[in-house]
Scaffold this active site. Structure first.
Site, PDB file in Angstrom:
ATOM      1  N   CYS A 269       0.787  -1.241   0.064  1.00 29.73           N
ATOM      2  CA  CYS A 269       0.054   0.008  -0.145  1.00 29.73           C
ATOM      3  C   CYS A 269       0.837   1.299   0.065  1.00 29.73           C
ATOM      4  CB  CYS A 269      -0.949   0.146   1.262  1.00 29.73           C
ATOM      5  SG  CYS A 269      -1.855  -1.442   1.505  1.00 29.73           S
TER       6      CYS A 269
HETATM    7  C1  BEZ Z   1       0.715  -4.844   1.755  1.00 31.52           C
HETATM    8  O1  BEZ Z   1       0.018  -3.777   1.743  1.00 31.52           O
HETATM    9  O2  BEZ Z   1       1.984  -5.138   1.661  1.00 31.52           O
HETATM   10  C2  BEZ Z   1      -0.162  -6.099   2.339  1.00 31.52           C
HETATM   11  C3  BEZ Z   1      -1.279  -5.656   3.241  1.00 31.52           C
HETATM   12  C4  BEZ Z   1      -2.052  -6.681   3.703  1.00 31.52           C
HETATM   13  C5  BEZ Z   1      -1.958  -8.183   3.438  1.00 31.52           C
HETATM   14  C6  BEZ Z   1      -0.897  -8.192   2.461  1.00 31.52           C
HETATM   15  C7  BEZ Z   1       0.144  -7.348   1.883  1.00 31.52           C
END
Ligand code: BEZ
Length: 219
Positions: A46
């Site tokens: 994100c």
């Molecule tokens: C991420 O943003 O890296 C992420 C968020 C939730 C689960 C897996 C990855």
């Protein structure tokens, strides 16, 4: 009830964002908009996605597209997280609002829930959903990625160009099309109308069926 999909009007929800409280229809305000969700603040993928979107802000603005992010955490968390996003992607400024949705209400209305991912409290978290909204407030295109797969912002810009091209001409964009390349004349346009609509001319692919349906032009 099936979730929000292409052709549906985006619900006119009241949202709390890093830019204050507003209704989604007021924000879209008759223009193009993109609403994109994120599994959570302070998560790796994100952080890269929000930075990449922020660093392409001018590209979105040039296309008349407003941006609206969404993550379930609260506004204080969003404000702290924005500092990390801007530090990770140097030169980027997160100039678009991010919705806070701790009760997961907006998320559900916008069909952005990941059925497989839950946070440490067992609550659902958002998928990487993205809706492109047209000036009529209807969903024109949606992406739905799992939390583990980051989106490609060049692809988001490419499909905005494709949607805007088809919105202003009776054309469709072929596989791997990029802005400036030839487009296909819509099957609903007769050859007679195509000659009038596209005085610049068009080329018809010579195919075994001889049906003449694959017609390319430049607009
Ligand atoms: C991420 O943003 O890296 C992420 C968020 C939730 C689960 C897996 C990855």
């Amino acid at each position: 009830m099936p979730g929000l999909t292409i052709g549906d009007t985006i619900p006119d929800l009241d949202v709390d964002t890093t830019h204050g409280h507003f209704r989604i229809h007021d924000y879209v305000n008759g223009g193009w908009a993109i609403i994109f969700s994120h599994p959570g603040d302070f998560t790796p993928v994100c952080t890269t996605e929000l930075g990449k979107i922020a660093s392409n802000a001018e590209e979105f603005e040039r296309r008349g597209v407003k941006l609206l992010g969404l993550s379930c955490d609260d506004l204080q968390s969003h404000r702290e997280w924005i500092k990390d996003i801007e530090a990770y992607t140097p030169g980027c400024k997160v100039g678009y609002p991010i919705v806070a949705d701790p009760k997961r209400e907006v998320l559900k209305e916008l069909n952005m829930v990941d059925p497989d991912e839950k946070d440490s409290t067992g609550a659902h978290i958002p998928s990487r959903a993205l809706h492109i909204i047209g000036p009529d407030k209807k969903v024109k295109l949606s992406f739905l990625y799992p939390a583990t797969t980051g989106r490609n912002v060049d692809e988001v810009l490419r499909v905005v160009d494709a949607l805007q091209k088809s919105a202003s001409h009776p054309v469709a964009t072929p596989a791997n099309w990029k802005s400036g390349e030839p487009v296909a004349i819509s099957p609903s346009v007769s050859d007679e109308d195509a000659r009038k609509m596209f005085p610049q001319g068009y080329q018809t692919a010579d195919l075994p069926s001889k049906k003449g349906y694959l017609r390319f032009t430049n607009v």
